[in-house]
Design a protein around this motif. Structure first.
Motif, PDB file in Angstrom:
ATOM      1  N   GLY A  60     -10.547  16.649  38.380  1.00  0.00           N
ATOM      2  CA  GLY A  60      -9.588  17.361  37.542  1.00  0.00           C
ATOM      3  C   GLY A  60      -8.825  18.449  38.264  1.00  0.00           C
ATOM      4  N   ASP A  61      -9.222  18.744  39.489  1.00  0.00           N
ATOM      5  CA  ASP A  61      -8.539  19.770  40.271  1.00  0.00           C
ATOM      6  C   ASP A  61      -7.255  19.186  40.851  1.00  0.00           C
ATOM      7  OD1 ASP A  61      -7.669  21.767  41.922  1.00  0.00           O
ATOM      8  OD2 ASP A  61      -9.507  21.926  43.099  1.00  0.00           O
ATOM      9  N   GLY A  62      -6.152  19.435  40.159  1.00  0.00           N
ATOM     10  CA  GLY A  62      -4.877  18.872  40.597  1.00  0.00           C
ATOM     11  C   GLY A  62      -4.373  19.433  41.910  1.00  0.00           C
ATOM     12  N   HIS A 226      -8.211  19.912  32.218  1.00  0.00           N
ATOM     13  CA  HIS A 226      -7.421  18.804  32.747  1.00  0.00           C
ATOM     14  C   HIS A 226      -6.862  17.987  31.580  1.00  0.00           C
ATOM     15  CE1 HIS A 226      -6.194  15.821  35.650  1.00  0.00           C
ATOM     16  NE2 HIS A 226      -6.998  14.898  35.158  1.00  0.00           N
ATOM     17  N   ASN A 233      -9.139  22.111  34.880  1.00  0.00           N
ATOM     18  CA  ASN A 233      -8.031  21.903  35.808  1.00  0.00           C
ATOM     19  C   ASN A 233      -8.152  22.943  36.924  1.00  0.00           C
ATOM     20  OD1 ASN A 233      -7.151  24.301  34.661  1.00  0.00           O
ATOM     21  ND2 ASN A 233      -5.607  23.313  33.376  1.00  0.00           N
TER      22      ASN A 233
END
Length: 257
Positions: A60-62, A226, A233
């Motif tokens: 979820g870490d964009g 996210h 996120n």
């Protein structure tokens, strides 16, 4: 006059012996000697092992910075007493607590030399209750599973302590991403709070352990999730990293000495 000259000469000789009594170098009374206990400790190389689920993996870490673990590293590295921070990350999406035991067994070496062991686990255990009892969910079912979770967590901590008696173990608690997906369980906030309380109680039985509560960070903060409405996120992971950093900073003597 000869007698006075002789006395003066003897006095100068004795003064010279006193001044050079430290190996031929004049003493400087105004400079205090530095004892070993007063010497500044050398910077330390920190080895961090991260275990757990998708939050440890950073799903979820964009921004692709490695979730909360990746964001924690520069915060720790900026400490005066820290020289380097190395990371071994064994997080995997979908992992439940019962699946961590083989991971610990497979990575005894890494765990054995860790200064810090970070854990995120339990979200998938909660989801497993949801999937198994979707049509008859109740607070009682979650409470029953919470007790089983506590037993497994206790077993895991024993395994970690056998592998490494001294590392600081940090467990990041659960948060509630289920407010819109589980409308038939209005007590879901209480469920998450109870699981966190149970986990914290288990950790309290072991030395050098820290429970980090993050439930309040995500309360009514959908902007920290996210687009899957489950994982944090980039902004959410940043909040977790800062919370973990502050918790570690309060116990700095445990991991930088």
């Amino acid at each position: 006059m000869k007698r006075w000259g002789w006395l003066i000469a003897v006095g100068l000789f004795l003064a010279g012996c006193t001044a050079f009594s430290t190996g031929g170098k004049p003493e400087r009374p105004h400079e205090a000697a530095v004892t070993p206990s007063e010497a500044k400790p050398l910077p330390k190389d920190i080895h961090l092992v991260a275990l757990g689920d998708s939050l440890t993996e950073g799903v979820g870490d964009g921004e692709g910075k490695g979730g909360y673990v990746g964001r924690l590293v520069p915060l720790l590295a900026a400490e005066d007493r820290v020289r380097t921070v190395t990371v071994a990350n064994f997080g995997k999406r979908g992992r439940r607590l019962a699946e961590l035991e083989p991971v610990v067994a497979a990575h005894q070496g890494e765990i054995g030399r860790a200064d810090l062991i970070l854990l995120t686990i339990g979200g998938n255990d909660v989801m497993n209750v949801v999937r198994s009892h979707f049509f008859d969910l109740s607070y009682e079912r979650f409470a029953k599973e919470s007790k089983a979770f506590a037993d497994r967590l206790d077993h895991l901590l024993i395994s970690l302590r056998i592998a490494n008696p001294d590392a600081v173990i940090v467990l990041v608690g659960l948060y509630n991403p289920f407010s819109t997906t589980l409308p038939n369980i209005p007590e879901i906030d209480d469920v998450i709070a109870d699981w966190n309380k149970t986990s914290a109680a288990v950790l309290s039985r072991y030395d050098r352990t820290i429970f980090v509560d993050i439930q309040d960070i995500f309360a009514d903060r959908d902007e920290l999730l996210h687009r899957d409405e489950f994982h944090p996120n980039a902004a959410g992971y940043e909040q977790i990293a800062v919370r973990v950093y502050y918790a570690l900073n309060e116990r700095k003597a445990w991991w930088v000495n």
